[in-house]
Design a protein around this motif. Sequence first.
Motif, PDB file in Angstrom:
ATOM      1  N   ARG A  96       0.930  -1.144   0.034  1.00  9.50           N
ATOM      2  CA  ARG A  96       0.019  -0.109   0.036  1.00  9.50           C
ATOM      3  C   ARG A  96       0.874   1.181   0.144  1.00  9.50           C
ATOM      4  O   ARG A  96       1.565   1.534   0.934  1.00  9.50           O
ATOM      5  CB  ARG A  96      -0.967  -0.139   1.150  1.00  9.50           C
ATOM      6  N   GLY A  98       1.888   5.168  -0.778  1.00 11.77           N
ATOM      7  CA  GLY A  98       1.126   6.653  -0.479  1.00 11.77           C
ATOM      8  C   GLY A  98       2.259   7.725  -1.165  1.00 11.77           C
ATOM      9  O   GLY A  98       3.490   7.399  -0.877  1.00 11.77           O
ATOM     10  N   THR A 122      -1.566  -1.207  -4.340  1.00  9.72           N
ATOM     11  CA  THR A 122      -2.596  -0.064  -4.259  1.00  9.72           C
ATOM     12  C   THR A 122      -1.864   1.098  -3.838  1.00  9.72           C
ATOM     13  O   THR A 122      -0.684   1.249  -3.189  1.00  9.72           O
ATOM     14  CB  THR A 122      -3.552  -0.125  -3.138  1.00  9.72           C
ATOM     15  N   THR A 123      -2.496   2.231  -4.366  1.00  9.30           N
ATOM     16  CA  THR A 123      -1.695   3.701  -4.227  1.00  9.30           C
ATOM     17  C   THR A 123      -2.844   4.589  -3.806  1.00  9.30           C
ATOM     18  O   THR A 123      -4.134   4.295  -3.986  1.00  9.30           O
ATOM     19  CB  THR A 123      -1.266   4.069  -5.590  1.00  9.30           C
ATOM     20  N   TYR A 124      -2.254   5.583  -3.180  1.00  3.12           N
ATOM     21  CA  TYR A 124      -2.997   6.709  -2.620  1.00  3.12           C
ATOM     22  C   TYR A 124      -2.313   7.755  -2.830  1.00  3.12           C
ATOM     23  O   TYR A 124      -0.976   7.945  -2.578  1.00  3.12           O
ATOM     24  CB  TYR A 124      -3.338   6.711  -1.279  1.00  3.12           C
ATOM     25  N   THR A 125      -2.741   8.894  -3.614  1.00  4.18           N
ATOM     26  CA  THR A 125      -1.924  10.298  -3.915  1.00  4.18           C
ATOM     27  C   THR A 125      -2.220  11.557  -3.248  1.00  4.18           C
ATOM     28  O   THR A 125      -3.927  11.626  -3.061  1.00  4.18           O
ATOM     29  CB  THR A 125      -1.706  10.575  -5.358  1.00  4.18           C
ATOM     30  N   SER A 126      -1.957  12.408  -2.634  1.00  7.08           N
ATOM     31  CA  SER A 126      -2.022  13.642  -2.249  1.00  7.08           C
ATOM     32  C   SER A 126      -1.294  14.768  -2.421  1.00  7.08           C
ATOM     33  O   SER A 126       0.142  14.389  -2.543  1.00  7.08           O
ATOM     34  CB  SER A 126      -2.279  13.348  -0.552  1.00  7.08           C
ATOM     35  N   GLU A 131      -0.211  14.278   5.127  1.00  7.33           N
ATOM     36  CA  GLU A 131      -1.488  13.202   5.090  1.00  7.33           C
ATOM     37  C   GLU A 131      -0.861  11.969   4.479  1.00  7.33           C
ATOM     38  O   GLU A 131      -1.252  11.158   5.295  1.00  7.33           O
ATOM     39  CB  GLU A 131      -2.257  13.749   3.942  1.00  7.33           C
ATOM     40  N   ILE A 132       0.304  11.874   3.750  1.00  8.08           N
ATOM     41  CA  ILE A 132       0.695  10.638   3.315  1.00  8.08           C
ATOM     42  C   ILE A 132       1.356  10.041   4.646  1.00  8.08           C
ATOM     43  O   ILE A 132       1.265   8.802   4.833  1.00  8.08           O
ATOM     44  CB  ILE A 132       1.557  10.824   2.132  1.00  8.08           C
ATOM     45  N   GLY A 135      -0.801   8.596   7.094  1.00  8.24           N
ATOM     46  CA  GLY A 135      -1.461   7.517   6.726  1.00  8.24           C
ATOM     47  C   GLY A 135      -0.665   6.269   6.937  1.00  8.24           C
ATOM     48  O   GLY A 135      -1.063   5.295   7.331  1.00  8.24           O
ATOM     49  N   ARG A 140      -2.736   2.980   7.767  1.00  8.02           N
ATOM     50  CA  ARG A 140      -3.345   2.944   6.453  1.00  8.02           C
ATOM     51  C   ARG A 140      -2.589   2.448   5.179  1.00  8.02           C
ATOM     52  O   ARG A 140      -3.215   2.076   4.137  1.00  8.02           O
ATOM     53  CB  ARG A 140      -4.328   3.939   6.206  1.00  8.02           C
ATOM     54  N   LEU A 141      -1.403   2.811   5.145  1.00  5.06           N
ATOM     55  CA  LEU A 141      -0.450   2.898   3.931  1.00  5.06           C
ATOM     56  C   LEU A 141       0.811   2.005   4.795  1.00  5.06           C
ATOM     57  O   LEU A 141       1.063   2.216   6.034  1.00  5.06           O
ATOM     58  CB  LEU A 141       0.033   4.082   3.434  1.00  5.06           C
TER      59      LEU A 141
END
Length: 309
Positions: A96, A98, A122-126, A131-132, A135, A140-141
């Motif tokens: 995971r 970020g 899985t990826t999450y960007t901001s 915030e990253i 996470g 969460r990441l």
Amino acid sequence: MDLELRHLRIVRAVADAGSLTRAATALGLAQPALSTQLKRIERALGGTLFERGRDGVRATALGELVLERARVVLPALCELQDEALRFARQGADAYRLGATHGPLLGGLVDRLARQEPGVPVTTYTSWSEREIAGGVAAGRLDFALVGVCGESAPPEPGRLAWMEVARDPVHVMLAEDHPLAPRARIELAELAAEAWTDVPGDGCFGDCFAAACVRSGFTPACVYETDTASCVHLVQVGRAVGLCRATFPVTPGLVTRPLVGSPLVWRHLLGWHPAARAAGRAAGVLEHARSAHAQALAGSAAAMAPAPY
């Protein structure tokens, strides 16, 4: 009434605010409701916790005792909750990731997918480095791929482990027909009359850029802070010049050039929680991130710059 953690949070909120009115606002309660709850807490603890006065409230000796314990118990509980969530949310094999926006994330995903086919990624960007990092700290990441300006500390320095992927001088983006575009390197002072554009963030890059401009003898007249596509458009039409990482990809209608003396430096960092199960894979992820950076740098617009004269 049994004492609960929410009661300790109320006591701490009242002490921190210094008044019931401000504490009620911070807690999202009506003041009468807060006063009623505080009285119940005081009855459960056997005495008055706060003395009320015209200037607000002040903790009694009993109140100080309760606050002393609350300041130990509440952070410990939050840490326990974070650890439990991190453990529950982590998959044995999944990655995971970020990241803030940039070409390194795609390169890292590609390498992980080729190295371990079938393992979910899985990826999450901001735009927010905090915030990253938050996470990852909360479970969460697994990994954070972010950047910081110069020698600035990364977010969550006391909770996350950080390793440097690479460091690059910050470049300037120009329209391909800009008078300075043929140059191999550009003095920052030569751009004093320009409007600027850059992507948002919550680090210190904006302050570092402003300080670099002051050292070069000017203050930017205008800075458009917007998304990458809008930054590119403003540069392409000659409305502004932009700031970008050295890994910025080749883009029609513009060129990127290094600044003389490298007045701004960007550090790419990989972060993870040292107590997480994913920490055992950090060395491999770091190696992949460094390879992704090398490839992005080789294929960037900076690599297309003319030879120095």
